[in-house]
Each structure stands twice: as C-alpha cells, then as structure tokens.
Motif scaffolding. Structure first.
Motif, PDB file in Angstrom:
ATOM      1  N   ILE A  23     -80.023 -23.808  17.648  1.00  0.00           N
ATOM      2  CA  ILE A  23     -79.150 -23.713  18.821  1.00  0.00           C
ATOM      3  C   ILE A  23     -77.940 -24.631  18.663  1.00  0.00           C
ATOM      4  O   ILE A  23     -76.815 -24.276  19.015  1.00  0.00           O
ATOM      5  CB  ILE A  23     -79.935 -24.070  20.109  1.00  0.00           C
ATOM      6  CG1 ILE A  23     -81.052 -23.058  20.342  1.00  0.00           C
ATOM      7  CG2 ILE A  23     -79.016 -24.147  21.320  1.00  0.00           C
ATOM      8  CD1 ILE A  23     -81.955 -23.385  21.517  1.00  0.00           C
ATOM      9  N   ILE A  24     -78.174 -25.810  18.103  1.00  0.00           N
ATOM     10  CA  ILE A  24     -77.075 -26.771  17.959  1.00  0.00           C
ATOM     11  C   ILE A  24     -76.134 -26.387  16.818  1.00  0.00           C
ATOM     12  O   ILE A  24     -74.915 -26.454  16.950  1.00  0.00           O
ATOM     13  CB  ILE A  24     -77.634 -28.200  17.731  1.00  0.00           C
ATOM     14  CG1 ILE A  24     -78.449 -28.642  18.949  1.00  0.00           C
ATOM     15  CG2 ILE A  24     -76.502 -29.196  17.454  1.00  0.00           C
ATOM     16  CD1 ILE A  24     -79.169 -29.953  18.777  1.00  0.00           C
ATOM     17  N   ASP A  44     -71.915 -20.086  16.281  1.00  0.00           N
ATOM     18  CA  ASP A  44     -71.343 -20.160  17.626  1.00  0.00           C
ATOM     19  C   ASP A  44     -72.131 -21.158  18.467  1.00  0.00           C
ATOM     20  O   ASP A  44     -72.169 -21.077  19.682  1.00  0.00           O
ATOM     21  CB  ASP A  44     -71.362 -18.774  18.288  1.00  0.00           C
ATOM     22  CG  ASP A  44     -72.751 -18.144  18.258  1.00  0.00           C
ATOM     23  OD1 ASP A  44     -73.678 -18.756  17.678  1.00  0.00           O
ATOM     24  OD2 ASP A  44     -72.913 -17.046  18.814  1.00  0.00           O
ATOM     25  N   GLY A  45     -72.813 -22.100  17.781  1.00  0.00           N
ATOM     26  CA  GLY A  45     -73.705 -23.037  18.460  1.00  0.00           C
ATOM     27  C   GLY A  45     -72.994 -24.187  19.162  1.00  0.00           C
ATOM     28  O   GLY A  45     -71.762 -24.262  19.191  1.00  0.00           O
ATOM     29  N   LEU A  46     -73.805 -25.073  19.711  1.00  0.00           N
ATOM     30  CA  LEU A  46     -73.282 -26.131  20.577  1.00  0.00           C
ATOM     31  C   LEU A  46     -72.360 -27.103  19.859  1.00  0.00           C
ATOM     32  O   LEU A  46     -71.329 -27.493  20.394  1.00  0.00           O
ATOM     33  CB  LEU A  46     -74.455 -26.897  21.189  1.00  0.00           C
ATOM     34  CG  LEU A  46     -75.245 -26.137  22.249  1.00  0.00           C
ATOM     35  CD1 LEU A  46     -76.455 -26.941  22.678  1.00  0.00           C
ATOM     36  CD2 LEU A  46     -74.346 -25.872  23.457  1.00  0.00           C
ATOM     37  N   ALA A  51     -75.876 -23.429  14.896  1.00  0.00           N
ATOM     38  CA  ALA A  51     -75.461 -22.053  14.608  1.00  0.00           C
ATOM     39  C   ALA A  51     -73.940 -21.930  14.646  1.00  0.00           C
ATOM     40  O   ALA A  51     -73.256 -22.763  15.245  1.00  0.00           O
ATOM     41  CB  ALA A  51     -76.090 -21.100  15.620  1.00  0.00           C
TER      42      ALA A  51
END
Lengths: 280, 278
Positions: B110-111, B115-117, B113
């Motif tokens: 999630i962090i 297009d992640g954070l 990727a």
C-alpha cells in the motif's frame, strides 16, 4: 549540568520521533481499514472511524470464522505437545553425561537451520501417503519438527540451573523417574515453559508457508491463509485487482489478538529471548 | 527424550535423507523416480533462474548483516542507557518482529506501490518530479525489500545486543574509569570485544533467516520485476508445485541447505575466533 539535562531531553525526544516513524506503517494499516476503496492511496483523506464496512466484509467471508478457530486450535495443541516433549528431552539431554549430548546438539542446530523448502517435497509425499494432507494434525507435526529442537535447547539450558541433589533426594524418598520429573522437575522448569510459551506462539500464529503448502486445497483455512485468499475473494466482489481497504481490515483483525498477547507478555518475551540466547 | 527423537527422526532426519536421494532422481512427484546421478546438480548450476536467485539472496543477506548489525547495536546502546521511557521505546522498535510477514507485505505494498502512499506524499510535498516505481524498477525494488527487512529485523537484533550489554560486568567499566578510558576507547576496548558472543548469535540468525527468505518477495513482488527479487526458496516452491519437477526441487533444496551450512560454519568460525573470555 544544565546542558547535559537539556541534551538528554533532546535525545529522548529524538528517539521517540524515530520510534514513531518506525510505527508509521501500522498507523497506515489502521487508517486504510477505515477508508473506502477509492481513497485508499490518498494520504490526506480523513478516515471515517464510524464506517465499519470493510470489517463487515471480513466477517462476511464464509471462511473467516473457521480460519480464526483453526489458528487458535493449531497454536494451542502445538504448544502443549511442544512443551511436554521438549521439557523431557531438554532435561534428559542436559543431565546425561554421555557424548550423546554433543551429538544431539549438532542435530538440534541442523534442524534449526534447515529451510522448510528443502524437505517440502518429501513432506508432501509423506502427507499424501499417510492420508494426512490438508489436515491440522499434519501441520502440527510439521511445526513440531521445525521447533522441538529449539524448544528442547531452551529447556536444556534451564535444566542446568536445577541442583542435582533434588533428584537424589527424590530417589531416596522412593520417587520413580517419571514421578520425579512430573512433580519436582517440571514445576521448577516453569520459567523455561513461560519462555517457550511466549516465544513460540508468534511462530505458529503468523506462519504462512506451512498452511500455503500443507493445507493447499483450502478446506482447512488458517488466518494467514485467509488473508492471502481474501484478496481474490474481495476482488470478485468489487471487480478490482486488489481491494486494499477490506484487505487492510482483515490484516488488522488477524493482528489484534497476537498484538494484545505481545503487549501483555512483552516483559517475559524480551527477557526470555535474551536468556535463551545466552544459555543456548 | 524418546518423543523428540521420534519427531526429529521422522520429520527431520528421514525427510532430509530422502530429499538427498530424490535430488539424484528425475522424479516428477507421481511416477517412479529414476536415478540420474549428478544431472540435476549440473543443470542447477546452469539454471539462470537459480544463479540469479543466489545473487539476489546474497544481496539481501550481505545487506542485512552489514546494515542491521551496526544499526541494532547503536539502538541497543541507546535503549540500554538511562533514557526516559526506554521500555516503551523497546516495545515500539520490537513491534515489527511480532507481526506476520504477510501483513507486513500488504502494508508495504500500500505504501510503496506505483500509485501508493509514499509517491502521493512526495508529490504533495512538491519535491518529486516523477513517480518512483518502488516495486517495479529493476534497480530500486531489491533496495526497497532490503529496507523492509531492516525495518522488520533491527528491533529483534537490538534485543540480543541489549542482553549482551547487560551481561558485561560493571566493574570493568569502573576499572576503565580509573585508567581514564572514556568514550570511543571504552567502547572499542571493553564493550565491543565482550559483545562478540551477541554478534555471533545475531549474525547467525540473520544468515539463516535471510537465506530462507520466502513470504516477503512472494507477496510483494512475486520475484519480479524480471527475477531481481526471486529467491531460492520461491524457486523450490515453483519447481515442486508449478512445474511438477519434484526431484529437481529437492536438488535445489539440498544445494541451498549446503550453502546455508557452509556460510553459517564460516561465520561461526570467524566471529567465535574474535570472542574473548570474560
């Protein structure tokens, strides 16, 4: 003196800041589980802590509750057997004067470093020919084989601190070997049992490889397997590749029990790890 | 004793010996295996995937040893000093060690990727020109995974160093005070030599742990991009269950064990020889 106190406060503050950075990933996980799918990658989108949609999806999965119960059962049974067999083994290994101890020690270390994948194929074949593939007892046997060496070494280390006179006294009073062990030695090994209990549980709870390989047909889910399969489960609901919001929720749910366990036992865990290392 | 011997005989010794036997066969997991001698081993050394997986795993292992040891030692020195709230700090730094790899992998996807954070934060701060594809870039992905290995393991190693620091007798430091040894001299002459047993243990666990790396790359990158994060254990899993090459998979397994064994033995010799008696 004043300068020193000032720098100490500054140092403490700095350490807490670093520690906070360390925990950012977990904060991200919790926040993500309260976001909707469209805003999962938007860092400044405020999560809605009253929205339990993602958590509802977790509990709506038909395999979630069985996975939870299986995981608890696997942890409990493996721990009980590991404690019984390795307390006896550790005790005997540490007490015997023969060269077998040195030999056993080498076998233990060997069992410790062997990768789970080296014997994977043979295990798979054993499971199939015994008709035990995809069953919990087989996974428990695999766990025991991977860990009894380590737990026996912990028990062997602690046995050294028990005076031999105790056993001699028991023998004079007419205690048999088994009675001596059960009523005298085992209670004295409580610190070792506590160490094994708090150290090992993380291993069984968090293991993903074992269920992935030996419970591969999916009839017997565990929590970690459920997380892995949940991605495709929610994927079919929302038609996206990975629905990270519900996946975050299941990660949180699967982590909370072991996290609480850690917070309540950390004193013993951190001490036990260190002691095991020094004595082992 | 007997139950443990039985478990170890049935589930460690017997499978290992069978694995060695199957590693010399063309077994496909179902039909009768034929003895093929060293053919699997010859093929393995020519197998580009295997050679690359070894290269990758050496990167992670050497990276872990070189970076985790000093970082966790510094952390241990700080957490063993009279700093306020040190038990809370120990808890926070140890936290990643008790969370499962599959959860950790999901968080970091999630962090990190595309297009992640992390990229979104960098964008919003206005310092990023273009997005960095942490999990899809040949040069950067191994470093991203190494970073996660460090983050996950540093607290655990620090616990062993703290235990090592606490086992150093205090009177040695008092004697050093009288001799006027302070700071760096004190550390290099007393603390570090007496910490060598902890270095031995920590390095041993780092080697045997990292060489078996499996869950993290499997979930985060599936070995990619290309094969820059493919590990030998992932390869064994693929060989056994995707290509039905059971005999060949055991060859890879036995070879990997041999490597772990040799590297661990060399390491134990090297660090043990630097240990001093108290």
């Amino acid at each position: 003196m004043k300068v020193q106190a000032g720098s100490r406060i500054l140092g403490t503050g700095l350490m807490f800041f670093v520690a906070l950075l360390f925990t950012v990933p977990f904060i991200v996980l919790i926040l993500s589980s309260f976001k909707d799918e469209d805003h999962i990658f938007d860092p400044f989108y405020p999560p809605d802590f009253t929205n339990f949609e993602n958590y509802k999806m977790v509990f709506a999965s038909p395999t979630f509750v069985p996975a939870f119960l299986n995981t608890i059962m696997i942890c409990a049974i493996t721990l009980i057997i590991a404690i019984i067999v390795s307390s006896m083994a550790g005790y005997v290994v540490s007490r015997s004067k023969e060269r077998i101890f040195k030999w056993m020690y080498i076998v233990f270390v060997f069992a410790l470093i062997i990768p789970a994948q080296t014997n994977m194929v043979v295990f798979y074949k054993m499971g199939t020919s015994l008709g035990m593939m995809n069953t919990i007892p087989f996974l428990i046997l695999i766990y025991l084989s991977g860990n009894v060496a380590y737990t026996s070494m912990i028990y062997a280390g602690f046995t050294k601190s028990i005076p031999r006179q105790l056993e001699e006294a028991a023998a004079i009073d007419g205690c048999g070997k088994i009675r001596t062990f059960v009523s005298i030695i085992f209670p004295l090994l409580m610190p070792a049992t506590a160490t094994v209990f708090v150290v090992e549980i993380f291993w069984y709870w968090n293991d993903f490889q074992g269920p992935l390989i030996y419970l591969s047909n999916g009839d017997v889910p565990t929590l970690m397997l459920e997380i892995y399969n949940f991605k495709s489960y929610v994927g079919t609901l929302s038609y996206s590749v990975t629905s990270w919001a519900p996946v975050s929720a299941i990660c949180v749910v699967a982590t909370i029990p072991i996290l609480l366990f850690f917070l309540f036992t950390q004193k013993y865990l951190l001490k036990g790890l260190a002691m095991g290392a020094i004595k082992g | 004793m007997v139950p443990v011997l039985l478990i170890i005989a049935a589930f460690v010794v017997y499978p290992f010996l069978s694995s060695v036997y199957y590693s010399f066969t063309d077994w496909n997991g179902i039909s009768k295996p034929n003895f093929v001698g060293l053919l699997n081993y010859k093929n393995l050394l020519k197998d580009i995937s295997f050679v690359h997986s070894l290269r990758n795993i050496l990167f992670f292992t050497v990276g872990a040893i070189v970076l985790i040891n000093p970082l966790s030692l510094i952390l241990a020195l700080i957490l063993n000093s009279k700093i306020k709230g040190r038990s809370a700090l120990r808890t926070l730094f140890y936290l990643p060690s008790v969370i499962s790899m599959i959860v950790i992998s999901n968080i970091w996807v999630i962090i990190l990727a595309g297009d992640g954070l992390l990229n979104k934060v960098v964008d919003l701060l206005g310092v990023g020109g273009q997005e960095i594809n942490w999990l899809g870039d040949y040069d950067k992905t191994p470093w991203a995974l190494l970073f996660i290995i460090l983050w996950q393991g540093v607290g655990n190693s620090a616990i062993f160093y703290i235990a090592g620091l606490q086992s150093i007798p205090q009177d040695l430091y008092e004697a050093a005070d009288i001799d006027g040894a302070v700071g760096w001299t004190r550390f290099t002459r007393i603390t570090f030599p007496l910490l060598m047993p902890a270095v031995t243990i920590v390095t041993f666990f780092q080697i045997s742990g990292t060489l078996k790396l499996f869950d993290l790359p499997l979930i985060m990158t599936k070995g990619g991009p290309g094969d820059v994060t493919l590990t030998p254990t992932m390869l064994i899993y693929n060989q056994a269950f995707q290509y039905n090459a059971a005999g060949y998979a055991t060859t890879t397994g036995v070879f990997l064990l041999l490597i772990i064994f040799v590297i661990s033995a060399l390491q134990l010799r090297l660090t043990r020889s630097k240990e001093v008696e108290m």
